[in-house]
Design an enzyme around this catalytic site. Sequence first.
Site, short mmCIF file in Angstrom:
data_model
loop_
_atom_site.label_atom_id
_atom_site.label_comp_id
_atom_site.label_asym_id
_atom_site.label_seq_id
_atom_site.Cartn_x
_atom_site.Cartn_y
_atom_site.Cartn_z
N ASN A 5 0.83 -1.22 0.00
CA ASN A 5 0.00 0.00 0.00
C ASN A 5 0.86 1.27 0.00
OD1 ASN A 5 -2.33 -1.54 0.10
ND2 ASN A 5 -2.37 -1.55 2.33
N GLU A 61 -16.22 4.60 1.61
CA GLU A 61 -14.79 4.77 1.35
C GLU A 61 -14.65 5.67 0.12
OE1 GLU A 61 -12.27 1.24 1.42
OE2 GLU A 61 -13.80 0.19 2.54
C1 LIG Z 1 -10.44 1.52 4.07
C2 LIG Z 1 -9.61 1.36 5.29
N1 LIG Z 1 -9.96 2.01 6.41
C3 LIG Z 1 -9.25 1.90 7.54
C4 LIG Z 1 -8.12 1.13 7.59
C5 LIG Z 1 -7.36 1.02 8.87
O1 LIG Z 1 -6.27 1.88 8.87
P1 LIG Z 1 -4.99 1.52 9.75
O2 LIG Z 1 -4.23 0.49 9.00
O3 LIG Z 1 -4.27 2.82 9.91
O4 LIG Z 1 -5.53 0.99 11.04
C6 LIG Z 1 -7.69 0.45 6.45
C7 LIG Z 1 -6.43 -0.33 6.49
O5 LIG Z 1 -6.28 -1.45 6.26
C8 LIG Z 1 -8.46 0.54 5.27
O6 LIG Z 1 -8.13 -0.13 4.17
#
Ligand SMILES: Cc1ncc(COP(=O)(O)O)c(C=O)c1O
Length: 382
Positions: free
Chosen positions: A47, A177
């Site tokens: 990513n 999203e």
């Molecule tokens: C759409 C989405 N939201 C939230 C997260 C969570 O973020 P973090 O990895 O900082 O906990 C992710 C990560 O995998 C994600 O893909």
Amino acid sequence: MNFDFIRHDVNEQKTKSRYRQLVCNNTTSQGNQIVINGKSYLNFSSNDYLGLNNHVEINKALQEGTDKYGICSSSSSLVTGYHYAHQALENDICQWLNKPKCLLFSSGFAANLALFQALGKSSESHFYLDKLSHASMIDGAYHSKAKVKRFNHNNIEQLTTLLSNATDSPNKLIASEGVFSMDGCQAKVFELAQLAKAKQAWLYLDDAHSIGVIGNEGQGSNYFADIDITMATLGKAIGTSGAFLTCNEDLHEYLVNFSRHYIYSTAISPAIAWATKKSIELIQKEHWRREKITELSTLFAQLLAPEIELVSTKSSIHAIIIGDEKKALTLSDNLKKQGIWLTAIRPPTVAINSSRLRVTICANHNTKDIKYLAECINKAIA
Ligand SMILES: Cc1ncc(COP(=O)(O)O)c(C=O)c1O
């Protein structure tokens, strides 16, 4: 045995080809390669969309931040953990996204839980979530006291009907999203923002996969419309760790006073906050990183066999739907033999019968990598 379900459930994962295992990444300097068990692979599962992880200037800023403020915040933000580095980063993010307020969290997962829990104070709150929303949004919404409705993916018509029927709620939140993590497709940001305004709802977008990549300066969904609340993780395109949430003054004040995830958690590392400032500075000015993703993604789509269809997107994420879990795993293993690291994504991360290869094309890939990837995928799938 106590907690019998533990062994049972794990065994069941194995029989369903859904078993997950940790693999240790031994790569010493990040880039387009990954080293696993002493073998080097071309990495198409990262990513690090903009290729900023391990960037020399960000590393230098991390060292400077460490020297000035320390690695550890040594406390939660409301005690003594809120440092100048945090404040300066929040100000930069507010300017970048043109928002009044910003709050930092230890992770995107925590930020999502915090937001839904805070706004879902009672059943007077109604949440409307896109069906493909991330697990942390779903958990946050369902663990709150709000009424939760899910609308079909990107279906504005259905969402309009749901909102029109909800005349009894004073507190409505639309959540989606910006770029969908497992599909790569983009939300209809402008339409969502217009609908939210028309229905006196707030729009909340999780920009984990949009930030840095979408928009002329990488501002993500806020490039298309003025989003009421945006969350983005720092651990993907930004190349550091933690998360931020932008919102209005009132919500900021409310979260600082009532968000358990914010109040009862150690503030993110001030050194990382300092390094993140540098990363955001680079993201805004280094347009070539976004242009490279677009250019390489276009090439990839052109080189794939005609029967392999990709969703059109400006993001780094390109999903190749395989269906069956076992088939997806076998394909992923075959690609590993060709020196390509491409993790198979299976249920429950995605719906049953929609297991897939999730290809991420990053700014540190080159034309040769993409040609080789397309060639191997075409051979493996044909
Ligand atoms: C759409 C989405 N939201 C939230 C997260 C969570 O973020 P973090 O990895 O900082 O906990 C992710 C990560 O995998 C994600 O893909």
